[in-house]
Design an enzyme around this catalytic site. Structure first.
Site, mmCIF file in Angstrom:
data_model
loop_
_atom_site.group_PDB
_atom_site.id
_atom_site.type_symbol
_atom_site.label_atom_id
_atom_site.label_comp_id
_atom_site.label_asym_id
_atom_site.label_seq_id
_atom_site.Cartn_x
_atom_site.Cartn_y
_atom_site.Cartn_z
ATOM 1 N N ARG A 158 24.611 33.382 50.804
ATOM 2 C CA ARG A 158 23.142 33.389 50.624
ATOM 3 C C ARG A 158 22.813 33.038 49.181
ATOM 4 O O ARG A 158 21.926 32.254 48.910
ATOM 5 C CB ARG A 158 22.562 34.741 51.001
ATOM 6 C CG ARG A 158 22.280 34.939 52.489
ATOM 7 C CD ARG A 158 23.469 34.659 53.374
ATOM 8 N NE ARG A 158 23.259 34.889 54.783
ATOM 9 C CZ ARG A 158 23.591 36.013 55.428
ATOM 10 N NH1 ARG A 158 24.190 37.020 54.801
ATOM 11 N NH2 ARG A 158 23.364 36.129 56.726
ATOM 12 N N ASP A 187 28.688 31.459 55.759
ATOM 13 C CA ASP A 187 27.557 31.932 56.566
ATOM 14 C C ASP A 187 26.648 30.740 56.841
ATOM 15 O O ASP A 187 26.964 29.607 56.451
ATOM 16 C CB ASP A 187 26.807 33.080 55.857
ATOM 17 C CG ASP A 187 26.283 34.095 56.862
ATOM 18 O OD1 ASP A 187 25.515 33.683 57.756
ATOM 19 O OD2 ASP A 187 26.639 35.277 56.770
ATOM 20 N N HIS A 260 26.746 32.871 62.825
ATOM 21 C CA HIS A 260 26.605 32.663 61.375
ATOM 22 C C HIS A 260 27.445 31.474 60.903
ATOM 23 O O HIS A 260 28.101 31.533 59.862
ATOM 24 C CB HIS A 260 26.997 33.939 60.614
ATOM 25 C CG HIS A 260 25.972 35.037 60.734
ATOM 26 N ND1 HIS A 260 24.694 34.927 60.219
ATOM 27 C CD2 HIS A 260 26.042 36.264 61.317
ATOM 28 C CE1 HIS A 260 24.022 36.046 60.485
ATOM 29 N NE2 HIS A 260 24.813 36.867 61.162
ATOM 30 N N GLU A 323 26.407 39.469 65.256
ATOM 31 C CA GLU A 323 25.137 38.774 65.492
ATOM 32 C C GLU A 323 25.320 37.360 66.042
ATOM 33 O O GLU A 323 24.836 36.404 65.453
ATOM 34 C CB GLU A 323 24.330 38.731 64.182
ATOM 35 C CG GLU A 323 24.038 40.118 63.621
ATOM 36 C CD GLU A 323 23.266 40.100 62.307
ATOM 37 O OE1 GLU A 323 22.349 40.924 62.176
ATOM 38 O OE2 GLU A 323 23.575 39.280 61.423
ATOM 39 N N TYR A 414 24.832 50.112 52.731
ATOM 40 C CA TYR A 414 24.237 48.795 52.505
ATOM 41 C C TYR A 414 23.508 48.797 51.167
ATOM 42 O O TYR A 414 22.418 49.358 51.034
ATOM 43 C CB TYR A 414 23.320 48.405 53.677
ATOM 44 C CG TYR A 414 24.094 47.622 54.732
ATOM 45 C CD1 TYR A 414 25.331 48.081 55.173
ATOM 46 C CD2 TYR A 414 23.622 46.421 55.241
ATOM 47 C CE1 TYR A 414 26.073 47.367 56.104
ATOM 48 C CE2 TYR A 414 24.356 45.697 56.178
ATOM 49 C CZ TYR A 414 25.577 46.177 56.596
ATOM 50 O OH TYR A 414 26.309 45.459 57.519
ATOM 51 N N THR A 465 23.255 39.068 49.891
ATOM 52 C CA THR A 465 22.528 38.609 48.694
ATOM 53 C C THR A 465 21.264 37.795 48.968
ATOM 54 O O THR A 465 20.816 37.056 48.096
ATOM 55 C CB THR A 465 23.476 37.791 47.796
ATOM 56 O OG1 THR A 465 24.018 36.720 48.589
ATOM 57 C CG2 THR A 465 24.594 38.645 47.247
ATOM 58 N N GLU A 466 20.683 37.919 50.152
ATOM 59 C CA GLU A 466 19.445 37.161 50.416
ATOM 60 C C GLU A 466 18.443 37.332 49.272
ATOM 61 O O GLU A 466 17.795 36.377 48.839
ATOM 62 C CB GLU A 466 18.778 37.637 51.709
ATOM 63 C CG GLU A 466 19.466 37.204 52.993
ATOM 64 C CD GLU A 466 20.441 38.240 53.515
ATOM 65 O OE1 GLU A 466 20.961 39.040 52.708
ATOM 66 O OE2 GLU A 466 20.688 38.243 54.740
HETATM 67 C C1 ACM Z 1 26.021 42.486 59.202
HETATM 68 O O1 ACM Z 1 25.355 43.141 58.389
HETATM 69 N N1 ACM Z 1 25.444 41.542 59.938
HETATM 70 C C2 ACM Z 1 27.448 42.732 59.391
#
Ligand code: ACM
Ligand code: ZN
Length: 753
Positions: A158, A187, A260, A323, A414, A465-466
């Site tokens: 990111r 990603d 991703h 995801e 997180y 890191t978005e």
């Molecule tokens: C994640 O935060 N998508 C692993």
């Protein structure tokens, strides 16, 4: 006699205070001894192993950079002046070390890793002692880690960081005796590792044309048009691996699949279901285009993973697995053919098939697979380890199936979440994970039996890191939460004590200041406790960690050191704004605290709710409705009370009969969070709290027009009790967010005038 024991207790207390000092993570055992040991350019250090010599050299680099001198390194067992002996213990418990010292000598013993950690401890203990000298209080320490996996993750897709910054990140990991660096290398927004056989992965996949500006949740999205990217050559990767090895950090590379993967597909669209074309993503989120499960994709990924496995000596390779939308697989003839061929039930089993095939590639390369907890869906590959991020259930399930687990639940690990009140912090992805919350984390779920618990390898902090465009911002987000996590992972649950930690943390900050690390000051944030008193409110201010002083103003000006000193509760009897900040040694240490109070006849009065708010949205209880503080927009879960009930009745006792003609009710409209304005609001009044008379009702049309503050005026009436009945909107209609579910009802301040 009594006096004497008080003195002894006092001395002991003082010794403990000095001695608990600032070492993070807290050593398992330490004992303060008499005297100090002085380090200077004539101090000799005896060392006879190459690896320990490297640790000594790094310590010398640190001394040279921050204290202006170096120790003399010698292989001579009998140096004359100030002596430091390093004793290598073969087959020591990984990470174990012991430091013994008096004013004349220091003896450090342990395995090679332990000796490296002993120097990390010494670095933190040093204090300047005149020009080109430093000293430590003599202390005996015996120390070793609780968990094997003490990790930090970093997303460089990111936002990309340089090799030098990656090395700094590894310094920070090792400084706290952590030993895993999870390098998130690919990603949707960028592929960051050179793969010789597929040069377009970095040439095309390494760069995007623009980046989302601001928050993802603000629409419409806007973008800059700057080409953004970068990647690491294989030579650079080798350099980083070597650098990490010297700091006892193992790198876990992550190559994301099957989801991703948009950056890879932008370079090689033939491995998608549709054939593309694609562009490297310029916004955050989850994308439908993922790797197709056809055979050619596995040939491609075999080549990629073989190059990756050759570069990284660690035992695990992370393959993502999180995801992955099944949208394309559902309509892809190739994927559907495989589902038939392999007798799979559905696309979830296709994901499991995908990961199991990848595990064979990884095992053929002599490595083990680890993936995010989605790899449990449809069945785990036989030897896979699981990284539990969507809470802890994935970790619990995997451990019960006798698979190794690394814990990293969003709730505590997180570090892209806010660490202080969002309005005083730089833009972040969301969430609220304070240092205290990280410190409270227990990686071993209580649900597991003793036999299952041993599958929990440890835990790690994740850094997506978005919203971290540069390395100093990454520093801000990890410090000081990394300090808290390191202690969780190293020091064991028995010695965990938040009060002791926060006191140590405050002292530890000088160690970070010296290194010019951009740590967050959120722990100095000022919290207010508002209480009802006769004729108004009292406001008590405090900071999360001890601070020299809090200064405040009431005239709207910025608080400075010369403003009013906070030393007792502030009393308010009418509208006012408090601005406050924490100060230390003439410098402001905290974000600005700023709060306006709006007074009405209801402020601070007795209030009763007919039903209790939902547990998750009940920060201050009923008092929140009459505390003079209006709920903020955007809302962050605090100040507002949230209900799922059909109706809420709020009864306020004005404590004396009064003349009233106006009630203002604040309600929240945040449809994307399924929070809807109420269907109606009705005000009734009474003299005896038994017989109520309705004086005003607002329907949905009027409420929608008012949006947030619903102002209900009526003919002047005399009453002591006011009842406000707020009706939930009911089931959310089709076409709106959360359709078919019960709407949330959020209420804050009730003002009576
Ligand atoms: C994640 O935060 N998508 C692993
Ligand atoms: Zn497909």
């Amino acid at each position: 006699m009594v006096k004497k024991s008080i003195i002894v207790l006092f001395l002991l207390f003082n010794v403990l205070m000095v001695f608990s000092q600032k070492i993070i993570p807290l050593p398992v055992f330490q004992q303060q001894l008499k005297g100090d040991f002085l380090f200077s350019s004539s101090t000799q250090v005896f060392v006879n192993s190459e690896t320990s010599l490297e640790s000594v050299n790094q310590f010398n680099d640190f001394l040279s950079q921050y204290y202006g001198f170096k120790l003399i390194v010698t292989k001579d067992r009998n140096p004359v002046q100030g002596k430091i002996y390093i004793e290598l213990i073969k087959d020591s418990v990984p990470g174990y070390y012991q430091i013994k010292m008096n004013s004349d000598e220091i003896e450090i013993s342990g395995g090679e890793e332990g000796i490296f950690y002993a120097f990390q401890t010494l670095k933190q203990m040093l204090v300047p002692a005149g020009k080109s000298m430093a000293s430590v209080n003599c202390t005996e320490i015996t120390d070793y880690p609780r968990f094997r996996w003490r990790g930090m993750h970093l997303d460089v897709s990111r936002h990309f960081v340089t090799v030098d910054s990656v090395k700094k990140y590894i310094d920070y990991i090792s400084m706290y005796k952590m030993n895993r660096f999870h390098w998130h290398l690919t990603d949707d927004q960028g592929w960051r590792i050179e793969i010789k056989k597929y040069p377009k992965l970095t040439q095309v996949g390494g760069f995007r044309n623009g980046t989302l500006i601001g928050s993802y949740s603000v629409y419409p999205h806007t973008f800059d048009s700057l080409r953004y990217g970068g990647f690491y050559t294989q030579e650079q990767i080798k350099e980083v691996v070597e650098y990490a090895k010297k700091r006892f950090v193992t790198i876990l590379p992550e190559i994301e699949m099957p989801g991703h993967s948009l950056a890879a597909l932008a370079a090689y669209p033939e491995y998608s279901c549709t054939g593309g074309p694609f562009e490297v993503a310029n916004a955050w989120g989850v994308f439908d285009d993922v790797y197709c499960a056809k055979d050619s994709t596995f040939n491609f990924l075999t080549d990629v993973l073989n190059e990756v496995m050759d570069l990284f000596p660690g035992e695990y390779i992370h393959i993502g697995g999180d995801e992955c939308p099944k949208t394309r697989w559902k309509v892809c003839p190739g994927c559907q053919e495989i589902i038939k061929r392999e007798s799979l039930k559905d696309e979830s089993e296709l994901q499991s098939y995908f990961i199991k095939r990848i595990e064979k590639i990884i095992e053929a390369g002599g490595k083990k697979l680890i993936g995010w907890d989605e790899i449990l869906e449809g069945g785990l590959p036989p030897n896979a380890a699981v990284m539990s991020w969507r809470g802890t259930q994935g970790g619990i399930d995997a451990a019960r199936q006798k698979h190794y687990v690394v814990m990293s639940p969003g709730s505590h690990c997180y570090f892209d979440h806010y660490q202080g009140t969002p309005t005083s912090e730089p833009l972040a992805i969301g969430g609220y994970t304070t240092v205290e919350k990280v410190y409270s984390y227990e990686p071993v779920p209580g649900e597991l039996s003793a036999g299952e618990q041993k599958y929990i390898l440890g835990a790690q902090g994740n850094v997506w890191t978005e919203y971290m465009p540069c390395f100093t911002h990454i520093e801000y987000m990890i410090f000081p939460r990394i300090c808290a996590l390191s202690e969780v992972l190293w020091s064991g649950s028995r010695s965990r004590n938040w009060d002791d930690f926060r006191n140590r943390l405050v002292r530890h900050f000088s160690f970070l200041d010296m290194q010019k690390i951009n740590y967050a000051k959120s722990v100095y944030e000022i919290k207010a406790e508002v209480k009802s008193i006769e004729n108004g409110l009292s406001v008590k201010l405090s900071s999360v960690v001890p601070v020299e002083k809090i200064c405040y103003t009431m005239d709207g000006s910025e608080p400075a050191e010369k403003s009013m000193l906070y030393n007792k509760e502030i009393l308010l009897g009418s509208d006012g704004t408090i601005k406050a900040a924490a100060f230390e040694k003439g410098m402001r240490r905290s974000p600005l605290y700023q709060q306006s109070f709006s007074f009405s006849k209801a402020t601070g009065k007795n209030v009763i709710l007919s039903v209790q708010p939902n547990k998750s949205y009940n920060t201050g209880g009923a008092f929140t409705l009459i505390d003079g503080i209006l709920g903020k927009i955007p809302w962050y879960g605090k100040e507002w009370l949230g209900f799922l009930n059909d109706e809420v009745e709020i009864s306020i006792d004005l404590e004396k009969t009064d003349s009233i003609c106006n009630v203002i009710v604040d309600v929240l409209d945040a449809q994307s969070s399924w929070i809807y304005l109420p269907g109606s609001i009705e005000v009734s009044v009474s003299d005896d709290n038994i017989n109520f008379k309705s004086v005003r009702k607002a329907d949905i049309k009027e409420i929608e027009k008012a949006a947030r503050s619903v102002n209900l005026t009526f003919d002047k009436t005399v009453a002591r009790y006011v009842k406000v009945r707020v009706a939930n909107r009911g089931i959310i209609p089709d076409g709106l967010p959360g359709a078919g579910n019960k709407a949330w009802l959020f209420i804050d301040e009730i003002q009576v005038r």
